[in-house]
Design a protein around this motif. Structure first.
Motif, PDB file in Angstrom:
ATOM      1  N   UNK A  50       0.844  -1.203   0.000  1.00 29.87           N
ATOM      2  CA  UNK A  50       0.000   0.000   0.000  1.00 29.87           C
ATOM      3  C   UNK A  50       0.880   1.254   0.000  1.00 29.87           C
ATOM      4  N   UNK A  51       1.888   1.185   0.903  1.00 30.99           N
ATOM      5  CA  UNK A  51       2.793   2.341   1.014  1.00 30.99           C
ATOM      6  C   UNK A  51       3.530   2.584  -0.307  1.00 30.99           C
ATOM      7  N   UNK A  52       3.980   1.451  -0.906  1.00 28.55           N
ATOM      8  CA  UNK A  52       4.712   1.561  -2.170  1.00 28.55           C
ATOM      9  C   UNK A  52       3.816   2.164  -3.255  1.00 28.55           C
ATOM     10  N   UNK A  53       2.546   1.715  -3.233  1.00 27.72           N
ATOM     11  CA  UNK A  53       1.603   2.226  -4.238  1.00 27.72           C
ATOM     12  C   UNK A  53       1.411   3.731  -4.063  1.00 27.72           C
ATOM     13  N   UNK A  54       1.195   4.120  -2.808  1.00 25.16           N
ATOM     14  CA  UNK A  54       0.947   5.535  -2.524  1.00 25.16           C
ATOM     15  C   UNK A  54       2.147   6.377  -2.963  1.00 25.16           C
ATOM     16  N   UNK A  55       3.355   5.876  -2.685  1.00 24.38           N
ATOM     17  CA  UNK A  55       4.583   6.598  -3.054  1.00 24.38           C
ATOM     18  C   UNK A  55       4.666   6.722  -4.565  1.00 24.38           C
ATOM     19  N   UNK A  70      -4.937   3.465 -16.173  1.00 25.11           N
ATOM     20  CA  UNK A  70      -3.755   2.870 -16.821  1.00 25.11           C
ATOM     21  C   UNK A  70      -2.533   2.981 -15.921  1.00 25.11           C
ATOM     22  N   UNK A  71      -2.420   4.135 -15.214  1.00 23.82           N
ATOM     23  CA  UNK A  71      -1.251   4.304 -14.325  1.00 23.82           C
ATOM     24  C   UNK A  71      -1.383   3.365 -13.140  1.00 23.82           C
ATOM     25  N   UNK A  72      -2.606   3.253 -12.651  1.00 24.29           N
ATOM     26  CA  UNK A  72      -2.841   2.339 -11.513  1.00 24.29           C
ATOM     27  C   UNK A  72      -2.456   0.925 -11.919  1.00 24.29           C
ATOM     28  N   UNK A  73      -2.814   0.534 -13.148  1.00 23.13           N
ATOM     29  CA  UNK A  73      -2.486  -0.814 -13.643  1.00 23.13           C
ATOM     30  C   UNK A  73      -0.977  -0.996 -13.719  1.00 23.13           C
ATOM     31  N   UNK A  74      -0.289   0.065 -14.209  1.00 22.93           N
ATOM     32  CA  UNK A  74       1.179  -0.001 -14.327  1.00 22.93           C
ATOM     33  C   UNK A  74       1.820  -0.188 -12.947  1.00 22.93           C
TER      34      UNK A  74
END
Ligand code: ADP
Length: 471
Positions: A50-55, A70-74
């Protein structure tokens, strides 16, 4: 079923239950601990992702105000492949639970996300065929969007270890039970040895062997039981022996009694017949009548004595405090005036606790016997003295005496040393038996010292207990 088998079966059952329960508890405890560890690992992974995603979301070009799909998928793709090892499974969904990114092989259920919130990271254990997973879920915000992140962690090994643990424990239990059955069968056999010994002894006793005793080799309760059994066997043997002796004594008594009756009665019948069928000379007539008279008196005396014995045995002695002078003065009155014998009386004054009538009869019988045994002009001594244990009465004569082997038997009913002589003196061998019975009721017995040709001394000790009893 044998008692040792029962012990064995009970022990095996208890051990099997104990092993089963403790094994189940132990293996399950290890499993729970491992699973908890895996769950916290999965939760940590989830929060790291989660933290990595947020960063990553913060670092996207500034032209985007809202995170595009698309960015979320990447980011999801790069997160899946960025970890050490490539077993990471994740699913990224938007607010409507629409999937933005999902790893291949992710098979988590969707509805479980309903409980997830920003504050609550949730998890569930998910079986998938032969595999087990921990599915985690969390809700978070990234660049103006509400997102759901789910992860799946493979925990099949933990479940396999549990299955393996159960199987090992089962095998160990079987081996241990088998080994302990062998030990227990030996132990139960050893522990029940005293019971088998008691059983054998009881069996022998039941078949009439009362001398048998069980071997006692321990000091525990079984040893105690064996000793009690042996004591009981001893008491039983003694009682049976006493009963046998009593029966024999009764038979002998009846035989002697019948004999004592038969002899005089036969003669009496003969004399009576002679008197009624023939006219006899006056002298013969007197002799016949005299025989009938004296023998009748003897039989009468005998029946009185027997009756006295039976009554005394039934009623017991009615003891009361009595001055010993009473007995000696009574004897002096009865026997002191005889011209044939010299009566010497000497006694220490005392009070005894006795049945006056019974004790007087004893002393009269003993003195009467002494008189019978003493030649005219002889001396008879009547003595009474205090002793440590009580008060002793003695009747001593210097007459014919009694052979040692006869001394042992003269207190038996109908026993006479010289039958014809005793009968001629009106005796039936009951006097001393009567004395013995009366003395027994006073808790004492007759003591006889005698030497043929030198005389006899009959004595008895009235014990102190009797003296004190009614004080
Ligand atoms: P009994 O009524 O016939 O006298 P007892 O029981 O009194 O019977 O005596 C048993 C036998 O003991 C008698 O036959 C007698 O021979 C013997 N006896 C008893 N007292 C004496 C004694 N003082 N001296 C010698 N013999 C005795």
């Amino acid at each position: 079923m044998k008692f040792s088998y029962k012990i064995l079966i009970c022990t095996i059952m208890i051990m099997a239950a104990a092993f089963g329960f403790s094994g189940y508890y132990f293996v399950n405890y290890i499993f729970e601990t491992s699973l908890e560890r895996e769950v916290s690992q999965a939760m940590d992974d989830s929060s790291v992702l989660q933290f990595a995603f947020e960063t990553a979301a913060l670092n996207i070009p500034s032209k985007y105000d809202i995170l595009p799909d698309s960015i979320a998928e990447q980011i999801g793709f790069s997160l899946e492949n960025s970890g050490q090892g490539n077993g990471r499974l994740l699913r990224l969904s938007d607010e409507e639970k629409r999937v933005l990114y999902v790893s291949d092989g992710f098979a988590g259920t969707g509805d479980f996300l309903d409980k997830a919130s920003e504050e609550t990271r949730i998890y569930q254990v998910l079986p998938q065929g032969e595999h087990y997973y921990i599915q985690t879920g969390t809700k978070f915000y990234a660049l103006g969007r509400v997102l759901y992140l789910e992860t799946m962690r493979d925990v099949t090994e933990v479940f396999k270890e549990r299955a393996m643990g159960f199987s090992v424990y089962r095998r160990v239990t079987v081996v241990v039970l088998f080994a302990s059955s062998l030990v227990m069968s030996f132990l139960s056999h050893w522990l029940t040895v005293p019971i088998r010994r008691l059983k054998d002894a009881a069996k022998k006793m039941a078949s009439g062997d009362y001398r048998v005793r069980a071997v006692c080799s321990s000091t525990d309760e079984m040893g105690e039981l064996t000793r009690d059994f042996n004591r009981m066997a001893e008491a039983l043997e003694n009682t049976i022996q006493n009963l046998k002796e009593e029966v024999q004594a009764r038979e002998e008594f009846i035989a002697a009694f019948s004999h004592e009756l038969k002899t005089p009665l036969t003669s009496m019948v003969g004399y009576a017949d002679m008197l009624r069928s023939r006219k006899l000379e006056e002298e013969k007539q007197f002799l016949a009548a005299n025989y009938i008279y004296t023998e009748s008196r003897r039989l009468e005396k005998m029946s009185f004595r027997l009756l006295d014995m039976i009554v005394a045995k039934r009623q017991g002695a009615a003891r009361r405090k009595t001055e010993v002078s009473l007995f000696f003065e009574h004897l002096r009155e009865m026997f002191g005036n005889s011209a044939d014998i010299e009566l010497r009386i000497s006694y220490e004054a005392a009070e005894v606790c006795a049945d006056t009538e019974l004790l007087t009869t004893v002393l009269i019988n003993l003195t009467d016997n002494a008189v019978k045994a003493t030649e005219p002009g002889g001396v008879i001594e009547l003595k009474g003295r205090r002793e440590e244990e009580g008060y002793r009465f003695l009747v001593k004569d210097y007459g014919e005496g009694i052979p040692a082997e006869e001394c042992r038997r003269i207190t038996e009913a109908f026993y006479m040393v010289d039958k014809s002589r005793s009968r001629s003196k009106n005796g039936a061998g009951l006097g001393l038996a009567l004395c013995s019975t009366f003395l027994e009721l006073h808790g004492t017995c007759l003591e006889i010292e005698s030497r043929p040709g030198e005389g006899s001394c009959f004595s008895f000790l009235l014990p102190k207990e009797v003296l004190d009893e009614e004080k």
